[in-house]
Design an enzyme around this catalytic site. Sequence first.
Site, mmCIF file in Angstrom:
data_model
loop_
_atom_site.group_PDB
_atom_site.id
_atom_site.type_symbol
_atom_site.label_atom_id
_atom_site.label_comp_id
_atom_site.label_asym_id
_atom_site.label_seq_id
_atom_site.Cartn_x
_atom_site.Cartn_y
_atom_site.Cartn_z
ATOM 1 N N TYR A 4 0.824 -1.220 0.000
ATOM 2 C CA TYR A 4 0.000 0.000 0.000
ATOM 3 C C TYR A 4 0.858 1.270 0.000
ATOM 4 C CZ TYR A 4 -4.080 -2.906 1.058
ATOM 5 O OH TYR A 4 -5.085 -3.845 1.017
ATOM 6 N N LYS A 44 3.038 -15.604 1.775
ATOM 7 C CA LYS A 44 2.927 -16.298 0.486
ATOM 8 C C LYS A 44 4.352 -16.615 0.045
ATOM 9 C CE LYS A 44 0.304 -17.656 -2.965
ATOM 10 N NZ LYS A 44 -0.596 -18.813 -2.854
ATOM 11 N N ASP A 49 -5.465 -6.730 5.756
ATOM 12 C CA ASP A 49 -6.651 -5.958 5.391
ATOM 13 C C ASP A 49 -7.787 -6.912 5.029
ATOM 14 O OD1 ASP A 49 -8.278 -3.914 4.631
ATOM 15 O OD2 ASP A 49 -7.161 -3.362 2.811
ATOM 16 N N ASP A 96 -11.057 -8.365 7.722
ATOM 17 C CA ASP A 96 -12.465 -8.128 7.388
ATOM 18 C C ASP A 96 -13.234 -9.442 7.326
ATOM 19 O OD1 ASP A 96 -12.276 -5.410 7.336
ATOM 20 O OD2 ASP A 96 -13.146 -5.181 5.331
ATOM 21 N N ASP A 103 -3.615 -18.110 1.116
ATOM 22 C CA ASP A 103 -4.812 -18.708 0.515
ATOM 23 C C ASP A 103 -5.392 -19.787 1.433
ATOM 24 O OD1 ASP A 103 -2.359 -19.867 -0.058
ATOM 25 O OD2 ASP A 103 -2.964 -20.683 -1.990
#
Length: 361
Positions: free
Chosen positions: A141, A192, A249, A253, A225
């Site tokens: 980000y 990852k 993020d 959520d 994942d």
Amino acid sequence: MSVKIAILAGDGIGPEIIAEAEKVLHCLRLEFGFSAEFEHAPVGGAGFDAAGHPLPEPTLALAHQADAILLGSVGGPQWEQLERDLRPEQGLLGLRAGLELFANLRPAILYPQLANASTLKPEIVSGLDIMIVRELTGGIYFGKPRGIRIREDGQREGFNTLVYSESEIERIGRSAFETARKRSRRLCSVDKANVLECSELWREIISKLGKDDYNDVELSHMYVDNAAMQLVREPKQFDVMVTTNMFGDILSDAAAMLTGSIGMLPSASLDSHGKGMYEPIHGSAPDIAGRGVANPLATILSVAMMLRYSLDEPVLAGHIEQAVGKVLDSGLRTEDIASSGMQVVGTADMGDAVVAALRAA
Ligand code: NAD
């Protein structure tokens, strides 16, 4: 020793829910020997209205001086037409950047009394209590270079940079291990590493930290994942999870939605000394602002997090959490978490009920 708490109510339902959290703070001061002083300042749209900026200079100065910050929420349709730098959200981003709040702690707790609020089967989620530690000020980000450019063949392409330095990984890792120590000493690091070099370094640094400084904490690693899948398959296998800005993020959520009740979830954003800003995860809910129906429990539980993570008062934090549990046991509900047979109350009545339960602790 007296601590100083900056109270930034913000916009929309912010002032209504903060008023209830303040009742709890005053009760702690009057009846539990909690020594604190409170100072208020405007932020967000309220900051713009009062001083022409979403983060007025005196508000940022107060945030710097305070031991901890309690924030309501920012934003609303009346400020959406302002230029980007003056919009309410910039107040929040300015506080995070100005105070270097790089560790975002987001618990997903489902009180057994609210198990039916989740879209998942009650037996999968009832009693869920996990904590996601998300890196908040680095990663893709913020990485540079970034932008949209024209390629040689004339096509446009968008590009961003995923970058983490060793020291950035180490400091979020330390926050996560320390958080795990305050809970059940289990930490799952999500990355990852099978695809991204940045994740490879992440895994190496977190593993080394675990081995060298936190071998009392059980550390595991999971690809993002798989972590997303496991969160909806068997969420109670997790205790503390730590991950990068973007993965956090998304996962936080998803974890929040496991509980089905946005009005119940607090959050913390911490710096490297444990100073933090505490706020509910929900926004300013302009659709219900001013009606006295907002759920104040996420904000009240944010006070509990503040006591535990910044002010070293875990016993008082526990009293608040137990008081909330007792109120739910008694059948009181705000509209957003109401179900049949329960008594629906407004914001102030819910706050009063928590204070009454706290007094009885
Ligand atoms: P929101 O979280 O404000 O509201 C989403 C829905 O949940 C609404 O129907 C609302 O009524 C309900 N809700 C939220 N909190 C509640 C509570 N405590 N009790 C009962 N119901 C509650 O999200 P939104 O509608 O997407 O955003 C509204 C404004 O809030 C926007 O300006 C947005 O930018 C801002 N926002 C601020 C923050 C923050 O301050 N940290 C976070 C998210 C959104």
